[in-house]
Design a protein around this motif. Structure first.
Motif, PDB file in Angstrom:
ATOM      1  N   CYS A  48      -4.997 -10.509  -1.269  1.00  0.00           N
ATOM      2  CA  CYS A  48      -3.419 -10.242  -0.461  1.00  0.00           C
ATOM      3  C   CYS A  48      -3.211 -11.020   1.097  1.00  0.00           C
ATOM      4  O   CYS A  48      -4.441 -10.386   1.907  1.00  0.00           O
ATOM      5  N   GLN A  49      -3.216 -11.881   1.019  1.00  0.00           N
ATOM      6  CA  GLN A  49      -2.949 -12.364   3.182  1.00  0.00           C
ATOM      7  C   GLN A  49      -2.362 -11.723   3.564  1.00  0.00           C
ATOM      8  O   GLN A  49      -2.426 -11.633   4.828  1.00  0.00           O
ATOM      9  N   GLU A  54      -9.693  -1.375  -1.502  1.00  0.00           N
ATOM     10  CA  GLU A  54     -10.227  -2.475  -1.564  1.00  0.00           C
ATOM     11  C   GLU A  54      -9.898  -3.877  -1.778  1.00  0.00           C
ATOM     12  O   GLU A  54      -9.876  -4.910  -1.608  1.00  0.00           O
ATOM     13  N   GLU A  55      -9.963  -3.542  -2.720  1.00  0.00           N
ATOM     14  CA  GLU A  55      -9.807  -4.610  -3.791  1.00  0.00           C
ATOM     15  C   GLU A  55      -7.956  -5.255  -3.708  1.00  0.00           C
ATOM     16  O   GLU A  55      -8.068  -7.279  -2.854  1.00  0.00           O
ATOM     17  N   HIS A  83       0.745  -0.966  -0.015  1.00  0.00           N
ATOM     18  CA  HIS A  83       0.524   0.318  -0.257  1.00  0.00           C
ATOM     19  C   HIS A  83       0.655   0.944  -0.300  1.00  0.00           C
ATOM     20  O   HIS A  83       1.442   1.841   0.840  1.00  0.00           O
ATOM     21  N   ALA A  84       1.459   1.939  -1.151  1.00  0.00           N
ATOM     22  CA  ALA A  84       1.431   2.579  -1.514  1.00  0.00           C
ATOM     23  C   ALA A  84       2.997   2.172  -1.590  1.00  0.00           C
ATOM     24  O   ALA A  84       3.849   1.654  -1.364  1.00  0.00           O
ATOM     25  N   TYR A  85       3.918   2.392  -3.517  1.00  0.00           N
ATOM     26  CA  TYR A  85       4.284   2.086  -3.719  1.00  0.00           C
ATOM     27  C   TYR A  85       5.714   2.743  -4.380  1.00  0.00           C
ATOM     28  O   TYR A  85       6.315   3.335  -5.507  1.00  0.00           O
ATOM     29  N   ASP A 135     -13.809  -2.143   8.665  1.00  0.00           N
ATOM     30  CA  ASP A 135     -14.374  -2.293   6.726  1.00  0.00           C
ATOM     31  C   ASP A 135     -13.081  -3.181   6.137  1.00  0.00           C
ATOM     32  O   ASP A 135     -13.356  -3.280   4.976  1.00  0.00           O
ATOM     33  N   LEU A 136     -12.219  -2.302   5.984  1.00  0.00           N
ATOM     34  CA  LEU A 136     -10.708  -2.317   5.130  1.00  0.00           C
ATOM     35  C   LEU A 136     -10.291  -3.641   5.215  1.00  0.00           C
ATOM     36  O   LEU A 136      -9.934  -4.433   4.240  1.00  0.00           O
ATOM     37  N   LEU A 137      -9.864  -3.891   6.504  1.00  0.00           N
ATOM     38  CA  LEU A 137      -9.153  -4.994   6.887  1.00  0.00           C
ATOM     39  C   LEU A 137     -10.449  -6.666   6.647  1.00  0.00           C
ATOM     40  O   LEU A 137      -9.446  -7.404   6.664  1.00  0.00           O
ATOM     41  N   LYS A 138     -11.370  -6.136   7.204  1.00  0.00           N
ATOM     42  CA  LYS A 138     -12.217  -7.656   7.795  1.00  0.00           C
ATOM     43  C   LYS A 138     -12.330  -8.739   6.670  1.00  0.00           C
ATOM     44  O   LYS A 138     -13.058  -9.837   6.782  1.00  0.00           O
TER      45      LYS A 138
END
Length: 305
Positions: A189-190, A183-184, A139-141, A209-212
């Protein structure tokens, strides 16, 4: 004479200080040190007559900037700069800079050290799991994220990245598969490794909500900022899902995570940039940037308007 202050509650390694001194004094500047100071008042007193300042995680607050009547430039030896009051710098005509990329490998290696530590059950003798073949979302590259991607490929992981400030082509060229929403990426991704700054838009954005929807055995890795985590939401999720893991380089404010034995780990203090190499690289880069700004007006790494 131009005076440069190194103000570090957590001091640079001696080799870094010596290197900074050589760069600064070669220009005829004076170098002064404030290390392991006990209070913000000491920092405020130290900045009174300096033209330039190098800090690490030290707080360059509005009060510090206002007290530095001669200050022209402040450089954060590191990538993140939310410890500098940028508005105060702009108001007082102070150029604020960071040193992007100098500690990126160190942070990325720590992220993987923590991932291996978690995957192998803290080396407690019990059977663990491997990283090879697992999907990792970055998340952020930017500089750190791309180093995480490089190491992940070496482990044989599938590398995905979400960064709204990069094109698909840029992400592909840097070795990852682009994903078009957080979200995608979190759903597929694990492992997810965080490298976002703490801004008004990102604070507490890593939420329930994002992590669930992360897959079974999910592992969230945070070497960014604790402010981006919605700690209440994350704790709720870990209560509900015994398969969810959190490893972080920034100890949470909430002490509730300690009860998730075997699924939570935090370093005793922020250690991402705590390598000799990163220490030296960032310090020397900061010194060179100060010299280039004062002598040539170079503002390449300016972060305030």
């Amino acid at each position: 004479m131009t005076k440069v202050l190194i103000a570090t509650d957590k001091p640079f390694a001696p080799v870094a200080v010596n290197g900074i001194r050589e760069i600064v004094e070669a220009q005829g500047y004076e170098l002064v040190l404030l290390e392991k100071y006990a209070s913000q008042d000491e920092l405020i007193a130290a900045v009174a007559d300096v033209d330039a300042m190098i800090i690490r995680s030290d707080k360059a607050t509005k009060e510090v900037i206002e007290a530095a009547k001669k200050l022209k430039v402040i450089v954060r030896a590191g990538a993140g700069y939310d410890n500098i009051d940028l508005a105060a710098c702009t108001a007082h005509n102070v150029v604020a800079m960071n040193t992007p990329g100098q500690n990126s490998n160190a942070v990325a290696e720590l992220a993987f050290g923590m991932m291996v530590y978690m995957a192998r059950n803290f080396f407690n003798g019990k059977s663990g799991s491997e990283l090879k073949g697992k999907k990792i979302g970055i998340h952020a590259y930017g500089n750190v994220g791309q180093n995480v991607g490089r190491i992940a490929r070496g482990f044989g992981m599938e590398v995905y990245a979400f960064d709204p400030f990069m094109t698909d082509e840029q992400i592909k060229n840097a070795g990852a598969t682009p994903v078009h929403s957080a979200e995608e990426m979190y759903k597929m991704c694990q492992y997810v490794s965080l490298h976002i700054p703490a801004t008004e838009q990102t604070k507490k954005s890593i939420n329930y909500d994002l992590l669930k929807n992360m897959p079974k055995g999910a592992v969230l890795v945070n070497t960014a900022r604790k402010e981006v985590i919605d700690e209440e939401g994350l704790a709720k999720l870990m209560e509900e899902r015994a398969d969810f893991h959190y490893i972080t380089d920034i100890a949470p404010d909430c002490d509730c995570f300690s009860k998730f034995e075997g699924r939570f780990f935090a370093t005793p203090k922020k250690m991402g940039a705590q390598t000799e190499e990163a220490n030296v690289n960032a310090g020397l880069a900061a010194a060179h940037q100060i010299v280039n700004f004062i002598e040539k007006g170079d503002e390449k790494f300016r972060v305030n308007k």
